[in-house]
Write a protein that holds these residues in place. Structure first.
Motif, PDB file in Angstrom:
ATOM      1  N   GLU A   1       0.823  -1.208   0.000  1.00  0.00           N
ATOM      2  CA  GLU A   1       0.000   0.000   0.000  1.00  0.00           C
ATOM      3  C   GLU A   1       0.858   1.259   0.000  1.00  0.00           C
ATOM      4  OE1 GLU A   1      -0.344  -2.373   2.341  1.00  0.00           O
ATOM      5  OE2 GLU A   1      -2.398  -3.079   2.330  1.00  0.00           O
TER       6      GLU A   1
ATOM      7  N   TYR B   1      -8.757   2.324  10.405  1.00  0.00           N
ATOM      8  CA  TYR B   1      -9.670   1.186  10.478  1.00  0.00           C
ATOM      9  C   TYR B   1      -9.350   0.315  11.692  1.00  0.00           C
ATOM     10  CZ  TYR B   1     -11.508  -3.450   9.692  1.00  0.00           C
ATOM     11  OH  TYR B   1     -12.112  -4.666   9.878  1.00  0.00           O
TER      12      TYR B   1
ATOM     13  N   ASP C   1      -1.392   6.727   1.881  1.00  0.00           N
ATOM     14  CA  ASP C   1      -2.815   6.973   2.112  1.00  0.00           C
ATOM     15  C   ASP C   1      -3.527   5.697   2.544  1.00  0.00           C
ATOM     16  OD1 ASP C   1      -2.618   9.665   1.513  1.00  0.00           O
ATOM     17  OD2 ASP C   1      -3.275   9.412  -0.569  1.00  0.00           O
ATOM     18  N   GLU C   2      -3.185   4.599   1.890  1.00  0.00           N
ATOM     19  CA  GLU C   2      -3.807   3.326   2.235  1.00  0.00           C
ATOM     20  C   GLU C   2      -3.390   2.868   3.628  1.00  0.00           C
ATOM     21  OE1 GLU C   2      -2.255   3.889  -0.710  1.00  0.00           O
ATOM     22  OE2 GLU C   2      -3.927   3.769  -2.119  1.00  0.00           O
ATOM     23  N   LEU C   3      -2.122   3.071   3.974  1.00  0.00           N
ATOM     24  CA  LEU C   3      -1.647   2.695   5.304  1.00  0.00           C
ATOM     25  C   LEU C   3      -2.332   3.521   6.388  1.00  0.00           C
ATOM     26  CD1 LEU C   3       2.143   2.205   4.583  1.00  0.00           C
ATOM     27  CD2 LEU C   3       0.472   0.433   5.180  1.00  0.00           C
ATOM     28  N   LYS C   4      -2.501   4.811   6.115  1.00  0.00           N
ATOM     29  CA  LYS C   4      -3.190   5.679   7.067  1.00  0.00           C
ATOM     30  C   LYS C   4      -4.633   5.213   7.251  1.00  0.00           C
ATOM     31  CE  LYS C   4      -4.214  10.502   8.046  1.00  0.00           C
ATOM     32  NZ  LYS C   4      -4.126  11.885   7.597  1.00  0.00           N
ATOM     33  N   ALA C   5      -5.298   4.889   6.157  1.00  0.00           N
ATOM     34  CA  ALA C   5      -6.680   4.399   6.233  1.00  0.00           C
ATOM     35  C   ALA C   5      -6.751   3.076   6.990  1.00  0.00           C
ATOM     36  CB  ALA C   5      -7.261   4.251   4.827  1.00  0.00           C
ATOM     37  N   LEU C   6      -5.772   2.208   6.773  1.00  0.00           N
ATOM     38  CA  LEU C   6      -5.734   0.931   7.475  1.00  0.00           C
ATOM     39  C   LEU C   6      -5.529   1.135   8.970  1.00  0.00           C
ATOM     40  CD1 LEU C   6      -5.822  -2.142   7.348  1.00  0.00           C
ATOM     41  CD2 LEU C   6      -3.368  -2.115   6.808  1.00  0.00           C
TER      42      LEU C   6
END
Length: 78
Positions: free
Chosen positions: A11, A22, A14-19
């Motif tokens: 990722e 979550y 941005d994807e890591l931050k979203a993960l």
């Protein structure tokens, strides 16, 4: 109980931050479930199990606090 499927691949930030966001919310849901379990254990007279479950909740809260700190380091990096 829910089945878990958490995977981290290649990722971007941005994807890591979203993960991370979550996972913090996901853990909070587990905390609520564990608090309910602790109360039921105590209501059934198993005070030691209820107390240990509350201790586990405290650890979840500590972990979530650390994850929030880590998330803070991510900021709005691009």
């Amino acid at each position: 109980m829910s089945e878990h499927h958490h995977s981290v691949g290649a990722e971007g930030m941005d994807e890591l931050k979203a993960l991370m966001e979550y996972m913090i919310n996901h853990n909070a849901n587990h905390i609520e479930e564990l608090l309910q379990i602790a109360e039921k254990l105590k209501a059934h007279g198993n005070l030691p199990a209820g107390k240990k479950t509350i201790e586990a909740v405290d650890e979840y809260n500590k972990g979530n606090a650390l994850l929030k700190e880590a998330l803070g380091f991510l900021g709005d990096e691009k």
